[in-house]
Design a protein around this motif. Structure first.
Motif, short mmCIF file in Angstrom:
data_model
loop_
_atom_site.label_atom_id
_atom_site.label_comp_id
_atom_site.label_asym_id
_atom_site.label_seq_id
_atom_site.Cartn_x
_atom_site.Cartn_y
_atom_site.Cartn_z
N SER A 184 0.84 -1.20 0.00
CA SER A 184 0.00 0.00 0.00
C SER A 184 0.88 1.26 0.00
O SER A 184 1.99 1.23 0.49
N HIS A 223 1.20 3.63 -4.73
CA HIS A 223 0.47 3.95 -5.96
C HIS A 223 0.61 5.41 -6.34
O HIS A 223 0.61 6.28 -5.48
N GLU A 269 -9.23 2.20 2.16
CA GLU A 269 -10.02 1.24 1.38
C GLU A 269 -9.62 1.27 -0.10
O GLU A 269 -9.45 0.23 -0.75
N ALA A 302 -6.19 -0.27 -0.70
CA ALA A 302 -6.28 -1.74 -0.69
C ALA A 302 -6.86 -2.23 -2.03
O ALA A 302 -6.40 -3.23 -2.59
N TYR A 303 -7.81 -1.45 -2.52
CA TYR A 303 -8.43 -1.79 -3.80
C TYR A 303 -7.39 -1.71 -4.94
O TYR A 303 -7.31 -2.60 -5.80
N TYR A 304 -6.55 -0.65 -4.91
CA TYR A 304 -5.51 -0.50 -5.94
C TYR A 304 -4.54 -1.69 -5.88
O TYR A 304 -4.10 -2.20 -6.91
N ASP A 305 -4.19 -2.11 -4.67
CA ASP A 305 -3.31 -3.28 -4.51
C ASP A 305 -3.93 -4.50 -5.17
O ASP A 305 -3.26 -5.26 -5.85
N GLU A 306 -5.18 -4.66 -4.88
CA GLU A 306 -5.89 -5.83 -5.41
C GLU A 306 -5.87 -5.83 -6.94
O GLU A 306 -5.57 -6.84 -7.57
N LEU A 307 -6.15 -4.65 -7.52
CA LEU A 307 -6.14 -4.55 -8.98
C LEU A 307 -4.74 -4.82 -9.53
O LEU A 307 -4.57 -5.53 -10.52
N GLU A 308 -3.74 -4.24 -8.86
CA GLU A 308 -2.37 -4.41 -9.34
C GLU A 308 -1.99 -5.89 -9.37
O GLU A 308 -1.34 -6.35 -10.31
N GLY A 309 -2.41 -6.60 -8.37
CA GLY A 309 -2.14 -8.05 -8.31
C GLY A 309 -2.78 -8.80 -9.47
O GLY A 309 -2.38 -9.92 -9.79
N LYS A 310 -3.76 -8.19 -10.08
CA LYS A 310 -4.43 -8.84 -11.21
C LYS A 310 -4.06 -8.14 -12.52
O LYS A 310 -4.79 -8.23 -13.52
#
Ligand code: GTQ
Length: 372
Positions: A2, A5, A23, A26-34
């Motif tokens: 985190s 970005h 929040e 965390a969402y950006y992290d999730e997207l980056e992982g995908k």
């Protein structure tokens, strides 16, 4: 992770302006992982209000570089180096080996009796001859003899070979290619000629003698390739044309007397991706500032003066090379009160025009900019 970005916010209606929250991070992290991302974090960066050039204005002074270019004669052979060239590196474009924008340029040097291996590539190229006697280029079997300020094409896909006659002297010329552009499009192929050399299969200088006659085109002359059949544009008729035009016209307040090199079969640019022009600035002329999209590499063919690029003065003299990045304000000054100055310019205008991306704006001293 985190907090790593980018978030390019602008407080302007219609632009992205989302504040970071735990929040969202965390969402950006999730997207980056995908292998994905939220557009609003980068939108303002990837869609600037107007072009943002990575290139910076540079003057490459011949007086500074000539000795280094000559030194390469002792350091490497054309056999080992392929081509013996000192390239021009824009500090903002080192990653793509460009002199400005998507244009590569270099100073190539050859001793009498030397030849560089014949080759071809997807990139289009030009040479602008700077000094020496006896240089020649062979393009698809057409041999062109070269003198100072001659401009030669080696269009994409054509076999070409550079050499200096044994009876000549050490020659230096500027190479200009669209290598960074073709690499950006991931479309660059390179081939060495199977015989390492290519035969001359046509009369010497035939393409210029056939296609380079003012106001005349060969009867039945047939040419449909995407580049000019006139592989060499000589300095003397070019300069003569500029003088004639300047004797009956004021030219442009922004460019002085500027003429574009054209494909005589179409009146369009000399190649699909690279265009070129020669511009005459009359004694004491100071052009008005303007800017346009496209990248411009100037070569001082004659005279001395300076250019003001984005408000800063850059002095130049004969054989210096300098660049004007896309959308940079610029004006040119011939500082001589008695002699004219000539600027050769290599550019990517054919790409800008073909893709509908060309745009030009005049600088108005009373503020206000005027699209022209
Ligand atoms: O002679 O075609 O300066 O392919 C760089 C790449 C010259 C050439 C350069 C090239 C050439």
């Amino acid at each position: 992770m985190s907090g790593t970005h980018e978030n390019h916010r602008e407080d302007v209606v219609g632009r992205a302006n989302v504040e970071d929250t735990p929040e969202l991070l965390a969402y950006y992290d999730e997207l980056e992982g995908k292998n994905a991302g939220a557009l609003w974090t980068v939108a303002n960066k990837i869609e600037p209000w107007e072009p943002v050039s990575q290139s910076v204005p540079v003057v490459w002074r011949y007086a500074d570089l000539r000795a280094d270019v000559l030194r390469s004669l002792q350091l490497v052979t054309p056999e080992k180096a392929g081509r013996r060239v000192v390239y021009l590196s824009n500090p903002g474009r080192r990653d793509v080996t460009a002199a400005v924008g998507w244009i590569y340029a270099g100073l190539q040097v050859m001793n009498p009796g030397e030849t560089a291996t014949a080759h071809r590539h997807s990139a289009s190229a030009i040479r602008f001859i700077m000094e020496g006697e006896g240089a020649y280029t062979v393009v698809d079997g057409h041999k062109m003899t070269l003198n100072a300020n001659d401009f030669v094409l080696t269009p994409n896909g054509t076999w070409h070979e550079h050499a200096v006659e044994a009876s000549g002297s050490t020659c230096i010329w500027q190479d200009g290619l669209d290598i960074p552009f073709v690499n950006a499009l991931e479309a660059n192929f390179f081939e060495v000629h199977p015989d390492l050399s290519e035969p001359v299969t046509f009369p010497v200088d035939d393409m210029t003698k056939t296609w380079g006659n003012p106001g005349l085109t060969p009867s039945g002359g047939d040419w449909s390739k995407g580049y000019s059949p006139m592989f060499k544009y000589e300095w003397e008729p070019t300069y003569d044309s500029l003088l004639k035009y300047s004797s009956c016209s004021d030219g442009s307040p922004y460019d002085g007397i500027l003429m574009e090199y054209v494909n005589p079969a179409t009146n369009g640019p000399v190649m699909k991706t690279l265009g070129a022009s020669m511009q005459l600035l009359r004694a004491g002329e100071h052009t008005k500032a303007h800017r346009h999209t496209g990248s411009y590499l100037y070569h001082v063919a004659k005279g001395a003066g300076y250019s003001i690029i984005n408000g800063k003065r850059y002095d130049w003299q004969e054989k210096d090379i300098f660049c004007v990045p896309s959308w940079a304000w610029h004006e040119h000054v011939n500082s001589s009160g008695s002699d004219d100055a000539c600027l050769f310019c290599l550019n990517d205008l054919p790409v800008m025009r073909a893709l509908g991306l060309y745009r030009e704006e005049a600088f108005d001293d009373n503020d206000g900019r005027q699209i022209i």
